[in-house]
Design an enzyme around this catalytic site. Structure first.
Site, PDB file in Angstrom:
ATOM      1  N   GLU A  43       1.027  -1.659   0.324  1.00  0.00           N
ATOM      2  CA  GLU A  43       0.229  -0.071  -0.174  1.00  0.00           C
ATOM      3  C   GLU A  43       0.656   1.329  -0.258  1.00  0.00           C
ATOM      4  OE1 GLU A  43      -3.053   1.336  -0.818  1.00  0.00           O
ATOM      5  OE2 GLU A  43      -3.742  -2.039  -0.826  1.00  0.00           O
ATOM      6  N   TYR A 126      -6.660   7.129   3.526  1.00  0.00           N
ATOM      7  CA  TYR A 126      -6.997   5.504   3.255  1.00  0.00           C
ATOM      8  C   TYR A 126      -5.736   4.593   3.176  1.00  0.00           C
ATOM      9  CZ  TYR A 126      -6.289   3.142  -0.778  1.00  0.00           C
ATOM     10  OH  TYR A 126      -6.088   1.744  -1.756  1.00  0.00           O
ATOM     11  N   ASP A 144     -10.098   6.182  -2.661  1.00  0.00           N
ATOM     12  CA  ASP A 144      -8.858   6.862  -3.344  1.00  0.00           C
ATOM     13  C   ASP A 144      -9.285   7.171  -4.414  1.00  0.00           C
ATOM     14  OD1 ASP A 144      -9.350   4.635  -4.672  1.00  0.00           O
ATOM     15  OD2 ASP A 144      -6.842   4.554  -4.911  1.00  0.00           O
TER      16      ASP A 144
END
Ligand code: SF4
Length: 353
Positions: A43, A126, A144
């Site tokens: 991520e 996020y 996102d």
């Protein structure tokens, strides 16, 4: 939304994911929960970068540093060096810092909920929601740009940014199913990266065809609404290519905080919007010497501005500076140089051939 409609959307997307979900180096399917370290690493790498670019970096990082403790024990320079090409070096520094915090303060285990993840360096809302959903199977709603597009179309949300994001988060939260939140979130990521593309969504092939508000209203091309983009400013600077009597070039390390933090660079003036008269620039050079201005300009675009650097060169400089680092031009690859600095090195090389 009626519960039955919600259930139809959940089932359709998960069925599609089971068949068409991407095979990614950090992803496990068939209900197997992935290692939170690998989810976190992917991520962070995927912020502002494509899946295709991240793949080789992810494999390299996990081969060198298979655990969060191993990454925490690595020295920062080797991490920055391995990060070269992924851009946004503040992320690499935060990555290393975060590994250190998890290793030392959490005994190598990532916190297993959003609030705990949010306290770690480099993890924003996020990323915290994505890790919580994917690694810990919690009903969290990461939003996102991709997911904003998919959900604004699915729900036909016509509000423009910046208010759009919270409307999308509100619409998404109840849509995430109890049993497979991690798979559902990844399915939306895959849908946004494939069929529900920004310009030409392939609605007939979509698992949500027939359940999609924008498709029904023939507004897929209009959603999500976009803000008007401001043009990026242009900044200028003078870069100093300084060679000593051995032909080695002077490097220095940028401050830890800020743009390209902690990376190596050739010394330069500040980067500003006003022009740099050469006499003024020379006054801030690390050495007083005879300079030769090289022809042309090195240009590079950062997220928030365009940069144009004039390079001035000097050789035979007996520079004695605390912390000065010298490198032969053909060994510059050994240092964590950001792309703009590599462009300078190439420019100098070209001017001399
Ligand atoms: S039907 Fe079309 S617009 Fe709607 S979610 Fe699917 S691809 Fe996107």
């Amino acid at each position: 939304m009626k519960a039955r409609e919600q259930h139809r959307r959940q089932t359709a997307l998960l069925d599609w994911y089971d068949t068409h979900g991407r095979d990614l180096p950090w992803r496990l399917k068939n209900g197997v929960r992935p290692d939170p370290y690998r989810v976190w690493l992917s991520e962070i790498m995927l912020q502002q970068t494509t899946v295709a670019t991240v793949g080789p970096y992810f494999r390299d990082f996990t081969a060198r540093w298979p655990t969060v403790e191993a990454l925490a024990a690595a020295d920062l320079d080797s991490v920055l060096h391995a990060w070269q090409g992924l851009g946004y070096y503040a992320r690499a520094r935060n990555l290393h810092k975060c590994a250190g915090v998890v290793a030392s303060e959490h005994r190598g285990r990532f916190p297993d909920d959003e609030p705990g993840l949010l306290k770690l360096p480099g993890i924003g809302p996020y990323t915290a929601a994505a890790i919580a959903a994917i690694a810990f199977n919690l009903r969290c709603a990461p939003v996102d740009g991709n997911i904003e597009r998919v959900i604004s179309r699915l729900m036909c949300i016509e509000a423009p940014p910046p208010g759009l994001r919270s409307l999308v988060a509100d619409a998404l939260a109840p849509l995430i199913p109890e049993g497979r939140p991690g798979d559902f979130v990844q399915a939306m990521m895959d849908l946004g990266a494939s069929l529900c593309s920004p310009r030409a969504p392939q609605c007939p092939a979509c698992p949500w065809a027939g359940m999609c508000g924008a498709m029904a209203a023939q507004k897929t091309g209009d959603l999500p609404k976009r803000p008007v983009k401001k043009p990026k400013p242009h900044r200028q600077g003078i870069a100093f290519w300084i060679e000593n009597t051995d032909g080695a070039v002077l490097l220095r390390r940028r401050p830890e905080k800020g743009l390209l933090g902690g990376m190596m660079e050739f010394p330069s003036t500040d980067w500003r919007e006003a022009d740099w008269p050469l006499e003024e620039a020379f006054a801030s050079a690390p050495v007083t010497t005879k300079w030769t201005a090289l022809p042309g300009v090195v240009s590079h675009t950062f997220t928030h501005f365009h940069l144009h650097l004039t390079v001035v060169a000097a050789n035979g400089c007996p520079v004695k500076q605390a912390g000065a680092i010298w490198s032969l031009p053909d060994r510059l690859g050994d240092h964590a140089l950001p792309t703009v600095m590599k462009k300078i090195a190439r420019h100098v090389d070209k001017c001399r051939t």
